[in-house]
Design a protein around this motif. Structure first.
Motif, PDB file in Angstrom:
ATOM      1  N   THR A 121      20.152  -9.666  42.178  1.00 18.92           N
ATOM      2  CA  THR A 121      21.300  -9.349  41.328  1.00 18.92           C
ATOM      3  C   THR A 121      21.067  -9.831  39.905  1.00 18.92           C
ATOM      4  OG1 THR A 121      22.703  -9.655  43.276  1.00 18.92           O
ATOM      5  CG2 THR A 121      23.795  -9.542  41.148  1.00 18.92           C
ATOM      6  N   ALA A 122      20.465 -11.008  39.733  1.00 18.25           N
ATOM      7  CA  ALA A 122      20.160 -11.516  38.399  1.00 18.25           C
ATOM      8  C   ALA A 122      19.162 -10.619  37.674  1.00 18.25           C
ATOM      9  CB  ALA A 122      19.620 -12.941  38.492  1.00 18.25           C
ATOM     10  N   TRP A 125      21.158  -7.794  36.213  1.00 17.04           N
ATOM     11  CA  TRP A 125      21.948  -8.285  35.087  1.00 17.04           C
ATOM     12  C   TRP A 125      21.063  -8.515  33.867  1.00 17.04           C
ATOM     13  CZ3 TRP A 125      26.583  -8.621  33.108  1.00 17.04           C
ATOM     14  CH2 TRP A 125      26.799  -9.508  32.044  1.00 17.04           C
ATOM     15  N   CYS A 126      19.894  -9.102  34.086  1.00 21.89           N
ATOM     16  CA  CYS A 126      18.953  -9.334  32.991  1.00 21.89           C
ATOM     17  C   CYS A 126      18.536  -8.021  32.350  1.00 21.89           C
ATOM     18  CB  CYS A 126      17.738 -10.087  33.510  1.00 21.89           C
ATOM     19  SG  CYS A 126      16.551 -10.558  32.244  1.00 21.89           S
ATOM     20  N   LEU A 128      20.363  -5.276  32.257  1.00 18.48           N
ATOM     21  CA  LEU A 128      21.524  -4.798  31.498  1.00 18.48           C
ATOM     22  C   LEU A 128      21.605  -5.471  30.136  1.00 18.48           C
ATOM     23  CD1 LEU A 128      25.089  -4.190  32.831  1.00 18.48           C
ATOM     24  CD2 LEU A 128      24.773  -5.586  30.809  1.00 18.48           C
ATOM     25  N   SER A 152      23.623 -16.622  31.310  1.00 18.24           N
ATOM     26  CA  SER A 152      24.390 -15.597  32.021  1.00 18.24           C
ATOM     27  C   SER A 152      23.647 -15.145  33.282  1.00 18.24           C
ATOM     28  CB  SER A 152      24.664 -14.401  31.106  1.00 18.24           C
ATOM     29  OG  SER A 152      23.459 -13.786  30.682  1.00 18.24           O
ATOM     30  N   SER A 153      22.328 -15.033  33.208  1.00 19.91           N
ATOM     31  CA  SER A 153      21.552 -14.656  34.396  1.00 19.91           C
ATOM     32  C   SER A 153      21.641 -15.746  35.463  1.00 19.91           C
ATOM     33  CB  SER A 153      20.090 -14.412  34.024  1.00 19.91           C
ATOM     34  OG  SER A 153      19.953 -13.330  33.129  1.00 19.91           O
ATOM     35  N   VAL A 156      25.085 -15.462  37.139  1.00 20.92           N
ATOM     36  CA  VAL A 156      25.102 -14.341  38.083  1.00 20.92           C
ATOM     37  C   VAL A 156      24.322 -14.701  39.347  1.00 20.92           C
ATOM     38  CG1 VAL A 156      24.306 -11.970  38.458  1.00 20.92           C
ATOM     39  CG2 VAL A 156      25.434 -12.587  36.313  1.00 20.92           C
ATOM     40  N   THR A 160      26.161 -14.957  43.024  1.00 23.67           N
ATOM     41  CA  THR A 160      25.704 -14.058  44.087  1.00 23.67           C
ATOM     42  C   THR A 160      25.129 -14.834  45.258  1.00 23.67           C
ATOM     43  OG1 THR A 160      25.186 -12.404  42.399  1.00 23.67           O
ATOM     44  CG2 THR A 160      24.252 -12.076  44.582  1.00 23.67           C
ATOM     45  N   PHE A 189      27.116  -3.709  42.338  1.00 19.88           N
ATOM     46  CA  PHE A 189      26.849  -4.324  41.040  1.00 19.88           C
ATOM     47  C   PHE A 189      25.518  -3.868  40.440  1.00 19.88           C
ATOM     48  CE2 PHE A 189      25.241  -7.842  38.411  1.00 19.88           C
ATOM     49  CZ  PHE A 189      26.258  -7.932  37.472  1.00 19.88           C
ATOM     50  N   CYS A 193      24.888  -1.897  36.803  1.00 23.59           N
ATOM     51  CA  CYS A 193      23.980  -2.427  35.773  1.00 23.59           C
ATOM     52  C   CYS A 193      22.965  -1.370  35.343  1.00 23.59           C
ATOM     53  CB  CYS A 193      23.255  -3.667  36.293  1.00 23.59           C
ATOM     54  SG  CYS A 193      24.289  -5.128  36.486  1.00 23.59           S
TER      55      CYS A 193
END
Length: 317
Positions: A121-122, A125-126, A128, A152-153, A156, A160, A189, A193
């Motif tokens: 998941t990270a 996000w990274c 994005l 932020s990563s 997340v 998660t 999610f 992203c």
């Protein structure tokens, strides 16, 4: 395959995911068809073909990281390399989890599975956040840009991983049979992203670049990503039965994910250029000799000519 939102029952009946042995009943959820195992030195290795792809992914990631780090002045170099570092760590974990080198009955398996889900998941996000680096909301390479991405990563990842381990252990209202939270962070999610990243990059290319060829990299990347999802979650059992259990949809899912990651690199490489004036790479032509004791070839020739003609003098120190 019919997939019910928030339920892993149909998903795990089709494809052997890392989390499936920890969900449902105490026996876990098993696919109706999965690739055959091999025995090496009295050790049973699950998903051997998929493990080969994981190893290939690590090699390719090392190559891509090397080329990224060699582009010293490229925009977003330090930000995008975190994406590849996270991907590499997740592939290392996947080797141990997919192959069952860490046995599913081991107490450590659930914790490593939670870490693996959090890393995946990270990664998305990274990706994005990297999609907005090119818009220069914060100057790339600065502490603000780097630490906002890293923190932020990390957040997340922690959230998660907690959702995953809470689902496995039955904590905070979640349980192996109540899988909605895990389903959202693991499936919904990442898709969001990817969609946001793709849209942001299309806008970036159309508004700021004269060259439209990077759009091809985006299209191929999305195509590989979608193909991986379809092959894993729709045709895994058909593939497994068709090739007599030698491989299943996991093999193609991991392979397509690797190709998608490679297209992320190809796209980033195509939209970034080095400023050779400030490059410190291995280009010897950019260096200028400043030592006054060393002259140019022309000066040396002129000095030699003058000395040989008797109209000059030569001093040795």
């Amino acid at each position: 395959m019919g997939m019910s939102f928030g339920s892993y029952t149909e998903v795990c009946n089709t494809v052997a995911l890392v989390v499936c042995p920890l969900l449902g009943t105490s026996m876990g959820l098993e696919p109706i068809c999965y690739s055959r195992n091999v025995e090496i030195n009295s050790t049973v290795i699950f998903q051997p073909a998929t493990c080969v792809i994981h190893i290939a992914a690590l090699v390719m990631t090392a190559v891509m990281v090397y080329h990224i780090r060699s582009k010293y002045t490229a925009v977003g170099r330090k930000e995008i390399v975190l994406f590849f570092y996270l991907y590499a760590v997740s592939e290392i974990l996947a080797i141990f989890l997919d192959s069952a080198i860490i046995p599913t009955y081991s107490g450590a398996y659930s914790w490593f599975s939670a870490i693996y889900v959090g890393l995946n998941t990270a990664i998305f996000w990274c990706l994005l956040v990297n999609g907005f680096v090119g818009f220069q909301f914060a100057e790339d390479g600065t502490p603000m840009s780097l630490w906002s991405l890293r923190i932020s990563s990390l957040v997340v990842f922690l959230v998660t991983a907690f959702v995953a381990i809470a689902t496995f252990k039955g904590i905070a209202g979640m349980s192996p049979k109540s899988q909605m939270g895990l389903f959202i962070v693991q499936f919904l999610f990442p898709i969001i992203c990817v969609a946001v990243y793709v849209l942001s990059q299309i806008v970036l290319v159309l508004r700021t670049l004269d060259d439209r060829w990077p759009l091809g990299d985006i299209i191929f990347g999305v195509g590989f990503y979608v193909a991986g999802l379809v092959l894993m979650f729709a045709f895994s059992a058909d593939i497994c039965n068709g090739v007599k259990h030698y491989i299943d949809g996991t093999f193609f899912g991991v392979l397509c994910m690797l190709l998608s990651v490679m297209m992320v690199y190809k796209y980033w490489d195509s939209i970034t250029k080095e400023d050779l004036e400030f490059s410190v790479g291995s280009k010897i032509n950019v260096w200028e000799v400043k030592d006054p004791l060393l002259g140019s070839d022309a000066d040396m020739v002129a000095s030699s000519t003058s000395h040989s003609g008797g109209k000059g003098s030569f001093s040795a120190y």
